[in-house]
Design an enzyme around this catalytic site. Structure first.
Site, mmCIF file in Angstrom:
data_model
loop_
_atom_site.group_PDB
_atom_site.id
_atom_site.type_symbol
_atom_site.label_atom_id
_atom_site.label_comp_id
_atom_site.label_asym_id
_atom_site.label_seq_id
_atom_site.Cartn_x
_atom_site.Cartn_y
_atom_site.Cartn_z
ATOM 1 N N LEU A 91 1.269 -1.021 0.307
ATOM 2 C CA LEU A 91 0.117 -0.284 -0.224
ATOM 3 C C LEU A 91 0.784 1.506 0.051
ATOM 4 O O LEU A 91 2.571 1.016 -0.070
ATOM 5 C CB LEU A 91 -0.924 -0.347 0.936
ATOM 6 C CG LEU A 91 -1.957 -1.214 1.132
ATOM 7 C CD1 LEU A 91 -2.449 -0.916 2.871
ATOM 8 C CD2 LEU A 91 -2.425 -1.490 0.376
ATOM 9 N N ASP A 196 -14.557 -2.629 10.046
ATOM 10 C CA ASP A 196 -13.997 -2.482 10.984
ATOM 11 C C ASP A 196 -12.832 -1.488 11.835
ATOM 12 O O ASP A 196 -12.266 -1.535 11.757
ATOM 13 C CB ASP A 196 -13.039 -3.882 10.974
ATOM 14 C CG ASP A 196 -12.267 -3.922 11.916
ATOM 15 O OD1 ASP A 196 -12.155 -4.216 13.395
ATOM 16 O OD2 ASP A 196 -10.441 -4.595 12.226
#
Length: 288
Positions: A91, A196
């Site tokens: 990422l 989440d």
């Protein structure tokens, strides 16, 4: 040998996944079944990487969720996916800069936009994961029944089978399940949720909040808000006020918070044991 194999050096795993040279790579530690790394590619881009030791499907699910959340113009920011190859997820690196009240209000407004973008159904088109726990993303069209069947029951059985909940605990939670249609409040269409969204999955970057580690799916938007409240978040009042101004929730949201917290609490019991049992049962009692 898969890129995520423990025998593969992390820099080599990142290089194989991205197809580029790695200039530097530092190991940050471990989380669940993967090692965490930070570094820089030869083209100057900073990266954050997860390299799986087993559970190789989980990083792929995370990448699918990040890309899906990123589709919303002006929505909550997420890091760009540089590569997702087998058990390796790479990422864009987020440079943290501390939580600010203005950034919290901006997060509330952006999260509202993400939720408004919606989803075609409750669930997702990819297999879900929450840490090392599989999430059943089988599509559904009504949230109370879908939430009970795909989120609560599997983890309730898992926690029981692991010996973390006894028969009385299970019976208490089953009584909540019996009343879930009444407890859920007004029907809502599927929202595009992070899934989440506890405080640790909000990074406060230089340009505002960035959401990481999603278990993204079509869900109930109040689940994200309840998750932010579960373990606290910086400037939570500003986040919720800005959200409610942009996309007001139905009356009674505060009474429904424990219902939306049952799933993450059950997940914590499955992952970490009986230390979360009392918090789970307290949420069930509040619903009684």
């Amino acid at each position: 040998m898969p890129h995520g194999s423990p025998a593969t050096p992390p820099a080599a795993a990142v290089s194989a996944a991205t197809g580029g040279e790695v200039r530097s790579c530092t190991t940050l530690g471990t989380s669940h079944a993967w090692t965490l790394h930070s570094g820089e590619l030869a083209d100057g881009r900073g990266f954050f990487a997860k390299v799986a030791d087993g559970y190789a499907e989980a990083p792929a699910a995370e990448a699918a969720g990040l890309r899906w959340l990123a589709e919303v113009p002006g929505g909550a920011a997420v890091p760009g996916v540089l590569a997702a190859d087998g058990g390796v997820l790479v990422l864009e690196r987020v440079h943290e800069d501390g939580a600010r009240a203005d950034a919290a209000a901006d997060l509330g407004r952006r999260l509202a936009l993400t939720h408004r973008a919606g989803a075609p159904f409750f669930g997702a088109s990819w297999p879900g994961w929450l840490a090392t726990l599989p999430l059943d993303n089988t599509p559904g069209d009504r949230w109370p029944e879908w939430y009970a069947r795909r989120r609560l029951l599997p983890y309730l059985r898992d926690a029981r089978d692991r010996g973390y909940l006894d028969s009385g605990d299970v019976a208490q939670l089953e009584r909540v399940l019996d009343r879930i249609a009444d407890l859920a409040g007004p029907d809502e269409p599927p929202a595009r949720i992070h899934g989440d969204l506890w405080a640790g999955n909000v990074l406060w970057g230089r340009d505002g909040a960035v959401l990481i580690d999603p278990a993204a799916h079509g869900g109930h938007r109040e689940s994200d808000l309840a998750m932010l409240q579960l373990f606290g978040a910086p400037h939570l009042d500003r986040i919720l006020a800005a959200y409610d101004e942009a996309f007001p929730t139905a009356p009674g949201r505060r009474d429904r918070v424990p219902l939306h917290q049952l799933h993450p609490l059950l997940a914590h019991v499955c992952l970490f044991g009986r230390s979360y049992r009392s918090q789970l049962l307290d949420a069930a009692r509040r619903l009684a």
